[in-house]
Design a protein around this motif. Structure first.
Motif, PDB file in Angstrom:
ATOM      1  N   ASP A 228       0.823  -1.210   0.000  1.00 54.48           N
ATOM      2  CA  ASP A 228       0.000   0.000   0.000  1.00 54.48           C
ATOM      3  C   ASP A 228       0.860   1.265   0.000  1.00 54.48           C
ATOM      4  OD1 ASP A 228      -2.070  -1.811   0.210  1.00 54.48           O
ATOM      5  OD2 ASP A 228      -2.215  -1.629   2.391  1.00 54.48           O
ATOM      6  N   ILE A 229       2.164   1.086   0.036  1.00 48.97           N
ATOM      7  CA  ILE A 229       3.062   2.235   0.016  1.00 48.97           C
ATOM      8  C   ILE A 229       3.178   2.734  -1.419  1.00 48.97           C
ATOM      9  CG2 ILE A 229       5.427   3.042   0.481  1.00 48.97           C
ATOM     10  CD1 ILE A 229       3.843   2.151   3.021  1.00 48.97           C
ATOM     11  N   ASP A 230       2.910   3.996  -1.579  1.00 45.28           N
ATOM     12  CA  ASP A 230       2.996   4.597  -2.913  1.00 45.28           C
ATOM     13  C   ASP A 230       3.877   5.835  -2.791  1.00 45.28           C
ATOM     14  OD1 ASP A 230       2.618   5.240  -5.530  1.00 45.28           O
ATOM     15  OD2 ASP A 230       0.610   6.092  -5.244  1.00 45.28           O
ATOM     16  N   LEU A 231       4.953   5.884  -3.536  1.00 43.35           N
ATOM     17  CA  LEU A 231       5.867   7.022  -3.467  1.00 43.35           C
ATOM     18  C   LEU A 231       5.829   7.762  -4.798  1.00 43.35           C
ATOM     19  CD1 LEU A 231       8.942   5.134  -1.954  1.00 43.35           C
ATOM     20  CD2 LEU A 231       7.200   6.421  -0.699  1.00 43.35           C
ATOM     21  N   PRO A 232       6.116   9.064  -4.775  1.00 42.39           N
ATOM     22  CA  PRO A 232       6.161   9.793  -6.042  1.00 42.39           C
ATOM     23  C   PRO A 232       7.181   9.151  -6.992  1.00 42.39           C
ATOM     24  CG  PRO A 232       6.306  11.303  -4.169  1.00 42.39           C
ATOM     25  CD  PRO A 232       6.405   9.922  -3.611  1.00 42.39           C
TER      26      PRO A 232
END
Lengths: 722, 158
Positions: A228-232
């Motif tokens: 669920d980790i979303d980074l730019p």
């Protein structure tokens, strides 16, 4: 090949590599209490030992902080994967410190914030970490009282604590909150001397049921897992996989995949991956890659399958090591009226957590940040540092919620894959294994063979016991019965085999070794009871001297309403005992066998457990229920199918795990032993599940099963043999 | 083919410009940032990805975006109302009907759709209605109890 096995000197290494000053700089003001796990001997007995660290000071491996806001934080490298320690550890701390549990924060599995920890496995969090945490809480309370004494000008003996404040017992108006004591301070204490913790009669929070503290996040979808980790700028990577373990990539054409809009193909030696900002697009682009793999080099493993594996294992077994013995086997055999010899088998079993292995890696200069579903964040950090050539301290692993582990997430190949791809691509990368990859790269519970030769006298006493376990490991191998002449020999002492043993990776699976060992031991005890014509509960009691085990069994029989009878009685009742992680367990099951199909339906399972002090009875009960439910799987259906190094069960369509319709009525009882130290709770009640069902099947239809899982065909076959 | 697809998501209009053959699971999780819906198996065996489309529980790993055009989609993030947790969510909390929590959103969404059709279910009906949702931690019996309790709160009865 034994890289994952534990080394003797690891206890010395169980400490922290981080610079404490840096640590304190980042954590701000407050009162800090550093402590180490009191009894590191736990860690020399068990544990995958993947997170080896050399030459680090043995200093502390957890700490707590009381902040200016009055909140108490515990920083530990342990992780939450469903077992509930985010609740039970907080309970311990809140109770010892006299603060409300809502004022306790658990900061877990972050390698920058938390001191080094080997990992979360072996039912160790409560029994090994818990006592140290309580001691630290008690010491912090003592420190707070001393500080309050100075500020309030009241002697220490007159001060008491409650609800996060120190009170003058002679005048309740005189008091000071922990928050006020911590204000503007930076106090560092180390726990060295023994501290007196609360007596069970003083508990306000411990030993009382408490609903999970993480439940609200989990029922609203807010709980974050690694995927669920979303980074730019993050890209999802899908990796080209071989059809079988050991197959070599000989030719690859990625041109079509590369034409997918936004897709990036990365190749570094054998690592071929497609990266895209959407995981599903990366996956479909990956399917456009044309690859040719050579078969793995021909070895004896190329031709084994799930049927022939046992013969292979016996062929390649190393020399045995006697792990327990007493008396004289030959003399015992001479006294025997009957000699009973049997061989037991169990299949490879997958961990199959609902969350597949997942990791996100972001690299900035010479620093990497990792979010990983792992049971051993510090081990993952070492592996990433090594893969990237970074200093260990320049890698930070953050562990979000872990969606189940069961031992399978002590290995974390996905983390290194994400790290390599993040470096190669220059972007943050997420690697989330598909279910197929999860089944391919799991570290399976090893297939195992157990040979038992035993005897009983004309009076129904066990006269000798010769127990030989191949590849399950030693855990749970030594018996706990009164047998004058006995020997337990382990051929390969752990769950990892040597070169050429298993066609794929094996590892620790919930109560490693003990499921296989308890299946064999308790089945064989039942065979002897039947041979002697004695009720299986009575036969066990006649051969037990351990008061704790007797009490556990007697309680189980009483709660179940066990009526003595010689087996097979036709009632479908079975009993089995086990010891795991310091906890004693007795299980009784009732089954129904469909005589036409051999299908087994488990109607009722009762388990009684003595696990010493119970910190969160609700949590402990849930762990027992989880063990019983998960145990139905390996007992009845789970056995990985494969041909050589190719695994043919790749999803839940063919690899069946327990579902609602399998569920029996489950009853659990925990014997209260509040003055005994807490023991493990995450694993024990699963170890008896194979034997308790096998014994119940025998009692139902007189058919003895020697192989797990007990699929309908095998039950039918055993019935036909009669 | 990239196109604009409109639908209702958790009560609010949603518009995505995507290849409409893409699967709803991934569009929800990545394009729309709703990560409560989980991937578990990708082949509709496990139910971790369950969402509600026009009142029916569907597996979002097998549903393309074009299939929800002009429909009403509810995910775990949309269940909590102004009055707080939905009775099913509340019952899961109160009955400790979860451990690792990864299957939980799918379990809750499936239970939610099930209870719309079976307001007063028996335990056997719940087992049947939930049987295709998998949990590895072994919370099954508590999930059944939680659904019974939620049914009671929502509809009275048993």
């Amino acid at each position: 090949m034994n890289e994952y096995q534990y080394r003797e000197n690891d206890a010395e290494e169980a400490a922290l590599p981080m610079d404490r000053r840096r640590f304190l700089q980042t954590t701000g003001t407050g009162i800090f209490l550093f402590f180490k796990i009191r009894d590191v001997s736990f860690f020399t007995q068990e544990g995958p030992g993947r997170a080896l660290q050399q030459n680090v000071p043995s200093d502390f491996n957890a700490y707590l902080r009381i902040g200016e806001d009055g909140r108490v934080a515990c920083y530990t490298g342990k992780i939450e994967m469903g077992q509930g320690i985010v609740t039970s550890l907080a309970q311990m701390l809140a109770d010892e410190l006299d603060v409300h549990i809502d004022d306790v924060d658990m900061v877990m599995g972050d390698t920058d914030l938390c001191p080094w920890d080997r990992g979360t496995f072996g039912s160790l969090s409560t029994r090994a970490f818990g006592p140290s945490l309580r001691t630290a809480g008690a010491e912090a309370r003592r420190v707070l009282i001393e500080m309050a004494s100075e500020q309030l000008k009241v002697p220490v003996k007159d001060l008491v604590t409650e609800g996060g404040a120190v009170f003058d017992r002679t005048n309740a108006k005189t008091h000071i909150a922990y928050a006020a004591l911590a204000k503007g301070k930076k106090i560092e204490r180390h726990l060295t001397d023994p501290v007196v913790v609360k007596k069970p009669s003083e508990f306000k929070i411990m030993s009382k049921p408490l609903t999970r503290r993480d439940a609200r996040e989990k029922v609203t979808g807010k709980a974050k897992y690694a995927g669920d980790i979303d980074l730019p700028g993050m890209l999802y990577a899908k990796i080209l996989r071989p059809p079988a373990h050991g197959a070599k990539l000989v030719d690859v054409d990625t041109s079509e995949a590369g034409r997918v809009e936004g897709a990036r193909v990365i190749r570094d030696g054998d690592l071929v991956a497609v990266l895209h900002k959407y995981p599903d697009v990366a996956q479909s682009a990956l399917s456009k890659i044309k690859a040719k793999f050579d078969n793995p080099p021909a070895t004896p493993l190329s031709t084994v399958d799930d049927r022939s594996i046992y013969e292979h294992l016996l062929k390649v077994a190393p020399a045995g090591k006697v792990v327990a013995s007493g008396g004289d086997l030959t003399a015992g055999e001479k006294e025997s009226a009957s000699v009973l010899e049997q061989t037991y088998f169990n299949a490879y079993v997958a961990h199959a957590p609902m969350e597949p292995h997942t990791a996100v890696v972001k690299i900035e200069g010479k620093r990497a940040t990792v979010w990983a579903s792992t049971q051993a964040p510090f081990g993952a950090r070492e592996e990433v540092a090594k893969a990237l050539g970074f200093r260990t301290e320049d890698v930070r692993v953050i562990t979000p919620f872990v969606g189940g582990g069961f031992g399978g997430k002590t290995a974390h190949g996905q983390v290194v894959e994400a790290a390599r791809l993040a470096r190669l691509s220059g972007s943050p990368v997420q690697v989330a294994w598909t279910r197929n990859e999860e089944f391919f790269y799991d570290t399976f519970r090893p297939a195992a063979v157990i040979k038992i030769r035993s005897g009983i006298t004309g009076k129904g006493r066990i006269s000798f016991w010769d127990y030989n376990v191949y590849f399950a490991g030693e855990r749970g191998a030594p018996h706990f019965y009164e047998i004058p002449n006995h020997r337990t020999t382990a051929y390969n002492s752990s769950w990892v085999g040597g070169e050429g043993t298993h066609p794929f990776a094996t590892g620790a699976w919930r109560a490693p070794g003990n499921n296989s060992n308890s299946f064999a031991r308790e089945s064989h005890i039942d065979i002897m009871a039947a041979k002697a014509g004695i009720d299986p509960v009575e036969f066990r009691l006649q051969h037990l001297s351990d008061a704790k085990m007797k009490r556990v069994l007697q309680t189980a029989a009483e709660k179940f309403g066990w009526k003595p009878a010689k087996s097979p009685s036709g009632r479908g009742l079975g009993v089995a005992l086990g010891i795991d992680a310091g906890t004693y367990v007795a299980s009784i099951a009732e089954v129904e066998v469909n005589k036409g199909t051999g299908d087994v339906s488990v109607k009722r399972v009762l388990a009684v457990q003595d696990m010493g002090l119970v910190v969160n009875p609700a949590g402990a009960t849930i762990q027992m229920e989880g063990c019983i439910t998960m145990g139905l799987g390996y007992a009845l259906r789970e056995g990985l199918r494969f041909k050589g190094e190719e695994i043919t069960d790749v999803n839940f369509g063919t690899y069946e795990i327990p579902r609602f319709s399998w569920l029996p009525k489950i009853e659990t009882h925990i014997l209260d032993d509040e003055n005994a130290p807490p023991q493990g709770g995450g694993e024990p009640a699963i170890v008896t599940m194979g034997a308790v069902i096998a014994n119940a099947i025998y009692d139902a239809v007189g058919a003895r099963l020697f192989e797990l899982p007990m699929i309908p065909g095998r039950v039918k076959e055993a019935m036909n043999k009669g | 083919m990239e196109e604009t697809v409109r639908f209702t998501l958790n009560g609010k209009p949603a518009t995505v410009k995507v290849d409409s053959d893409r699967l709803l699971l991934w569009v929800l999780r990545t394009d729309l940032g709703l990560t409560g819906t989980k991937y578990g198996c990708g082949e509709s065996f496990c139910g971790a990805c369950t969402v509600i489309v026009n009142g029916e529980a569907v597996r979002s790993c097998q549903t393309s975006v074009k299939d929800v055009r002009n429909k009403e989609v509810v995910t775990i993030e949309g269940l909590e109302g102004k009055g707080g947790l939905h009775p099913v969510q509340k019952a899961f909390v109160e009955h400790d009907a979860l451990q690792c929590g990864y299957c939980t959103p799918g379990m809750i969404m499936n239970a939610y759709a099930f209870l719309r059709k079976h307001p007063k279910p028996s335990a056997a009906e719940i087992v049947e209605g939930m049987d295709d949702n998998l949990c590895r931690c072994g919370a099954h019996n508590r999930i059944i109890q939680a659904i019974q309790a939620a049914a009671k709160e929502m509809h009275g009865g048993h």
